[in-house]
Design a protein around this motif. Structure first.
Motif, PDB file in Angstrom:
ATOM      1  N   LYS A 165       0.822  -1.206   0.000  1.00 47.65           N
ATOM      2  CA  LYS A 165       0.000   0.000   0.000  1.00 47.65           C
ATOM      3  C   LYS A 165       0.858   1.258   0.000  1.00 47.65           C
ATOM      4  CE  LYS A 165      -3.859   2.056   2.538  1.00 47.65           C
ATOM      5  NZ  LYS A 165      -4.720   1.945   3.757  1.00 47.65           N
ATOM      6  N   CYS A 168       2.156   1.927  -3.467  1.00 47.78           N
ATOM      7  CA  CYS A 168       1.109   2.504  -4.319  1.00 47.78           C
ATOM      8  C   CYS A 168       0.867   3.966  -3.978  1.00 47.78           C
ATOM      9  CB  CYS A 168      -0.179   1.706  -4.177  1.00 47.78           C
ATOM     10  SG  CYS A 168      -0.085   0.002  -4.775  1.00 47.78           S
ATOM     11  N   ASP A 169       0.831   4.286  -2.707  1.00 42.59           N
ATOM     12  CA  ASP A 169       0.584   5.673  -2.289  1.00 42.59           C
ATOM     13  C   ASP A 169       1.731   6.599  -2.673  1.00 42.59           C
ATOM     14  OD1 ASP A 169      -1.797   4.824  -1.223  1.00 42.59           O
ATOM     15  OD2 ASP A 169      -1.033   4.659   0.828  1.00 42.59           O
ATOM     16  N   GLY A 171       3.257   6.356  -5.443  1.00 40.05           N
ATOM     17  CA  GLY A 171       3.243   6.485  -6.893  1.00 40.05           C
ATOM     18  C   GLY A 171       4.275   5.645  -7.604  1.00 40.05           C
ATOM     19  N   TYR A 509      -6.365  -1.658  -6.042  1.00 39.57           N
ATOM     20  CA  TYR A 509      -5.810  -0.538  -5.273  1.00 39.57           C
ATOM     21  C   TYR A 509      -4.708   0.174  -6.060  1.00 39.57           C
ATOM     22  CZ  TYR A 509      -4.202   2.126  -1.242  1.00 39.57           C
ATOM     23  OH  TYR A 509      -3.874   3.150  -0.389  1.00 39.57           O
ATOM     24  N   TYR A 510      -3.858  -0.590  -6.737  1.00 39.41           N
ATOM     25  CA  TYR A 510      -2.760   0.031  -7.491  1.00 39.41           C
ATOM     26  C   TYR A 510      -3.294   0.873  -8.650  1.00 39.41           C
ATOM     27  CZ  TYR A 510       1.071   0.459 -10.803  1.00 39.41           C
ATOM     28  OH  TYR A 510       1.989   0.945 -11.692  1.00 39.41           O
ATOM     29  N   SER A 513      -4.634   4.029  -7.335  1.00 41.93           N
ATOM     30  CA  SER A 513      -3.563   4.945  -6.929  1.00 41.93           C
ATOM     31  C   SER A 513      -2.921   5.618  -8.136  1.00 41.93           C
ATOM     32  CB  SER A 513      -2.494   4.189  -6.132  1.00 41.93           C
ATOM     33  OG  SER A 513      -1.783   3.283  -6.961  1.00 41.93           O
ATOM     34  N   GLN A 514      -2.963   4.951  -9.287  1.00 42.63           N
ATOM     35  CA  GLN A 514      -2.485   5.553 -10.520  1.00 42.63           C
ATOM     36  C   GLN A 514      -3.592   6.295 -11.264  1.00 42.63           C
ATOM     37  OE1 GLN A 514       0.759   5.522 -11.604  1.00 42.63           O
ATOM     38  NE2 GLN A 514       1.218   4.590  -9.617  1.00 42.63           N
ATOM     39  N   ASP A 667       0.986  15.754   2.022  1.00 40.88           N
ATOM     40  CA  ASP A 667       0.922  14.655   1.061  1.00 40.88           C
ATOM     41  C   ASP A 667       1.377  15.198  -0.287  1.00 40.88           C
ATOM     42  OD1 ASP A 667       0.455  12.445  -0.468  1.00 40.88           O
ATOM     43  OD2 ASP A 667      -1.727  12.420  -0.199  1.00 40.88           O
ATOM     44  N   ARG A 669       1.522  13.804  -3.066  1.00 37.56           N
ATOM     45  CA  ARG A 669       0.758  13.334  -4.227  1.00 37.56           C
ATOM     46  C   ARG A 669      -0.705  13.787  -4.169  1.00 37.56           C
ATOM     47  NH1 ARG A 669      -0.240   8.423  -5.615  1.00 37.56           N
ATOM     48  NH2 ARG A 669       0.159   8.719  -7.844  1.00 37.56           N
ATOM     49  N   HIS A 670      -0.972  14.790  -3.375  1.00 39.18           N
ATOM     50  CA  HIS A 670      -2.340  15.291  -3.274  1.00 39.18           C
ATOM     51  C   HIS A 670      -2.573  16.287  -4.411  1.00 39.18           C
ATOM     52  CE1 HIS A 670      -6.090  15.772  -1.152  1.00 39.18           C
ATOM     53  NE2 HIS A 670      -5.950  17.097  -1.138  1.00 39.18           N
ATOM     54  N   ASN A 701      -2.189  12.754 -11.666  1.00 41.16           N
ATOM     55  CA  ASN A 701      -3.455  12.184 -12.116  1.00 41.16           C
ATOM     56  C   ASN A 701      -3.620  12.490 -13.601  1.00 41.16           C
ATOM     57  OD1 ASN A 701      -6.030  11.260 -12.499  1.00 41.16           O
ATOM     58  ND2 ASN A 701      -6.977  12.504 -10.902  1.00 41.16           N
TER      59      ASN A 701
END
Length: 828
Positions: A165, A168-169, A171, A509-510, A513-514, A667, A669-670, A701
């Motif tokens: 996890k 994935c988070d 990236g 989940y992956y 996350s992508q 974060d 990647r936010h 994203n």
């Protein structure tokens, strides 16, 4: 003499582990402090003490207690607790140093498969430590080493979901099928560990099964048969009343086996009863045991057993008068007789062989009939005893009932339906068996009855062996479970199935996350039905639809999730935002108040309440709620982003930029925070800065149509029409039904002179948004460029009717269009 500090410490350590395993952390902390005070030189005492503080959430105390030995890497447990406290206190470098110094203690350990309800490992193994080390490196902002630790943890143990996890988070590009696969090494480790666990647990269950069997209660057994069995123990432990010493009695009293204690107490009571009530023994239904010589002489005469001695009878009416309920299955309901009857019967009693406890049945002077041993006798393990003609070798006891016919001495076979009418019940049983175990004498030749479960047997053999009516036999104990090796094929099949399940969950989940939302929905849709309806998967499906701006569909999944897990807090801020987009004011208010009442100290609850105030157009109250959420959790990036949105609504751009940057700090990647900064810069006219932040959000994203549209808008503002057009085309591909994106694309096409392509887009757009005045205004402009004057005037008129506020602009366009129309002199 004072006890050894080590022994006392060991006992206190067991008490601490007991309370930790039972969740009594306050008790565990109390005894851990006693342990640390008793044995200050032990390295285990500070580990347990710091572990208790960690379980109680007191990270500062855990840090202080575990630091002396944990930071130097002396004790793996102390280093583990110290690193956990460092992670919570954000002292990442100290935790990394402690685990690196203790590397020799954990690098070669892998305890996967060795944990069960009865077995566990006290210290962490290499995959667990690597996962913790990766979290510390991630907090320390060393992404490269963090990724390396997480990857190594997953290589050693694919069940480290936290490590996957985290990747994935962050990236990181991972190959999910290569992570969740049933490797031979994992299968081998699981097989070996499972074999050991099966042996240990089955051995314990076997011991518990054997210890659970007890002798029948005295009220269901004759005193004679129990008194004769005092010296025999079914598990090989023989104690007589005279052999009991104080040490033996103390051993039995403190024994872990309740069965042995019960056996001992029963024997003592029976011995005392036999000594104190010798006269009562004369009135028993079964006479006393004969001497060994007589037994041996009778054992050789199996063909012609002697007839039963004459007994005085009692009728059934007398039994019914002395009992509260009629007898069932011909069980013996009592053995006491009146004094007069006992005196008459004592004059006629003859010494007979003692027999095991069994219910009485109608008997007579017939020859003894022998029922096959396989139908009546079983061993302690529950296996039937095979019948053999060599009676001296097997020495199996048999019993039968004698039936007394009226006026006859020959044997009579009882009717299958029961004894004939008029048959009388006998007070004593006849000699049952003449077989005596070689070398046995006295009470040792009495066969033991293991169980009290009995059933009547009948023998339908007609040549000499007579069946018994009402003969009840003790049921054998259940068979001892056989310890077998685990089926490797089944274990491999189970492992492959679990890994396939993990692969589907991990893929979903992956992909999310992508931000490959459609693929994530497909991956989660391939799960078994039971897992698809689990709260975690439902929330993930809702988030996937939310990222695609399918708010109505996302709301359905979150509503189902709330029905199954009403106390779940994770992702509730996303659910509240979905309700905000759908303008569900009532439902959003209900959700917010329900969350705040249930979890006052959760940031998700305050975000939901802030969204409710925002939907009610009260930005000040909304800001207070969002600030409260970030106070409760400074790492809650979404709370900072919602604060920024409210500041933008109030045109407080400086405050908005500050909160957006705080969200990025929490974060990286936010992407919502990067998008917010881009919007603020765009409103301030800094289109180049806006473009930079929009592109940064797009890198995180890449499948968000809104972000691509914003990039095109920033390029268009900088007069870069062709790059803007390419951005608009990509945004339309991502969101075909987004009206605003098609409008901008059509306007860009008109700007570069692609009239036909613009017309196609506007026709589609007119169907998507028929009531938008700007769409009809752009259509009128298109028809004017195509010199279709009538269509142009018609759409200008529709645009003016739909958007009266844009009247001056539309009238100006119409006037300029009329100026281009040549005047007809004939009309003057």
């Amino acid at each position: 003499m004072a006890p050894s500090p080590t022994a006392v410490g060991g006992l206190l350590g067991q008490v601490v582990h007991y309370h930790l395993d039972n969740g009594s952390y306050d008790n565990a902390l109390f005894f851990a402090e006693r342990y640390a005070a008793q044995d200050s030189r032990s390295s285990e005492a500070p580990y347990l003490l710091s572990l208790c503080h960690l379980r109680l959430g007191d990270h500062r105390s855990a840090y202080d207690v575990s630091k002396p030995m944990g930071y130097r890497g002396v004790n793996l447990g102390c280093s583990w607790v110290f690193a956990q406290a460092c992670l919570a206190l954000e002292r990442f470098k100290d935790g990394i140093t402690a685990l690196d110094k203790a590397k020799s203690l954990w690098s070669q350990k892998n305890t996967m498969g060795k944990h069960s309800a009865t077995t566990r490992s006290a210290y962490p193994d290499a995959p667990a430590v690597l996962c913790l080390l990766g979290k510390l490196y991630r907090g320390y902002d060393d992404k490269k080493r963090a990724v390396s630790c997480f990857e190594d943890a997953l290589k050693l143990n694919a069940f480290q979901w936290d490590a996957f996890k985290a990747l994935c988070d962050m990236g990181v590009k991972v190959r999910v099928p290569n992570i969740f696969k049933a490797s031979d090494s994992l299968l081998q480790n699981l097989g070996q560990d499972l074999t050991a666990l099966v042996h240990a647990e089955l051995s314990q269950s076997t011991t518990a099964t054997l210890n659970s069997f007890e002798q029948p209660p005295p009220k269901k057994s004759s005193m004679r048969s129990m008194a004769s069995d005092v010296g025999a123990d079914p598990f090989g432990i023989s104690f007589s009343a005279g052999d009991m010493t104080p040490m033996t009695e103390n051993m039995l009293a403190n024994s872990e086996s309740d069965f042995i204690s019960k056996m001992h107490n029963a024997r003592v009571r029976l011995t005392n009863s036999a000594n104190n009530h010798q006269s009562d023994m004369e009135g028993l239904e079964t006479p006393t045991a004969p001497p060994a010589e007589a037994m041996m002489s009778r054992s050789n005469n199996l063909q012609e057993p002697p007839h039963a001695p004459t007994r005085r009878t009692r009728n059934v009416q007398h039994i019914d008068q002395t009992l509260e309920a009629p007898p069932r299955m011909n069980y013996r309901m009592g053995s006491k007789r009146s004094a007069a009857t006992r005196e008459k019967s004592n004059s006629q009693e003859q010494p007979l062989e003692p027999i095991s406890d069994a219910p009485s049945a109608p008997t007579g002077n017939s020859r003894s009939s022998v029922i096959p041993a396989t139908d009546r006798k079983r061993t302690l393990a529950g296996h039937p005893v095979s019948r053999s003609t060599n009676f001296e070798e097997h020495a199996t006891r048999r019993s039968a009932r004698l039936i007394k016919p009226s006026g006859k001495t020959s044997s009579v076979t009882p009717a299958p339906g029961g004894p004939p009418a008029g048959r009388e019940l006998k007070k004593a049983r006849p000699p049952v068996s003449r077989i005596v175990r070689p070398g046995s004498s006295g009470s040792n030749n009495v066969g033991r009855v293991v169980s009290g479960n009995r059933k009547p047997l009948e023998d339908h053999n007609g040549d000499g062996d007579h069946g018994e009516t009402g003969k009840v036999q003790d049921a054998p104990p259940p068979p001892v479970p056989k310890i077998t090796e685990p089926d490797t094929a089944r274990l491999e099949e189970a492992l492959r199935w679990v890994m396939d399940l993990m692969k589907k969950l991990g893929s979903g989940y992956y992909l999310l996350s992508q931000f490959q939302c459609q693929e994530a929905v497909q991956a989660l849709g391939s799960l078994p039905a039971a897992h698809q309806s689990s709260p975690w998967v439902l929330a993930l499906m809702g988030r996937a639809h939310y990222e695609q701006a399918s708010y109505a569909e996302a709301e359905k999944y979150f509503r189902r999730m709330r029905a199954q897990a009403p106390s779940r807090l994770e992702d509730m801020e996303v659910y509240s935002t979905i309700l905000w987009h759908l303008k569900r004011e009532t439902e959003l208010s209900f959700l917010a108040h329900e969350l705040v009442d249930a979890a006052w100290h959760s940031p998700q609850a305050w975000c939901a309440l802030g969204n409710a105030w925002s939907l009610a157009r009260d930005p000040e109250q909304a800001l207070k709620c969002f600030k409260r959420a970030t106070q409760l959790d400074p790492k809650f990036a979404y709370g900072f982003t919602l604060q920024g949105h409210e500041h933008v609504t109030n045109e407080e751009y400086d405050k908005a930029l500050t909160t957006y940057r705080q969200a990025i700090s929490a974060d990286k990647r936010h992407y919502n925070a990067y998008y917010g900064i881009g919007r603020v810069q765009q409103r301030l006219g800094a289109y180049d800065k806006a473009l930079t932040h929009f592109q940064a959000a797009h890198l995180i994203n890449p499948n968000n149509a809104v972000l691509v549209t914003c990039i095109g808008t920033a390029l268009e503002k900088q007069k870069q029409i062709l790059p803007a057009l390419r951005a608009y085309c990509k945004a339309v591909e991502l969101a075909p039904r987004a009206a605003s994106t098609r409008y901008k694309k059509a306007r860009a096409l008109l700007a570069v002179g692609q009239i036909e392509e613009a017309q196609k887009e506007l026709v589609i757009l007119k169907d998507l948004a028929p009531d938008e005045g700007t769409v009809h205004f752009l259509l009128a402009t298109l028809y004017r460029s195509m010199n279709e004057k009538q269509e142009a005037v018609r759409h200008f008129t529709i645009a003016l009717a739909l958007d009266p506020k844009a009247g001056p602009q539309i009238k100006e366009a119409i006037e300029s269009f009329e100026d281009d129309i040549p005047m007809d002199d004939s009309l003057i």
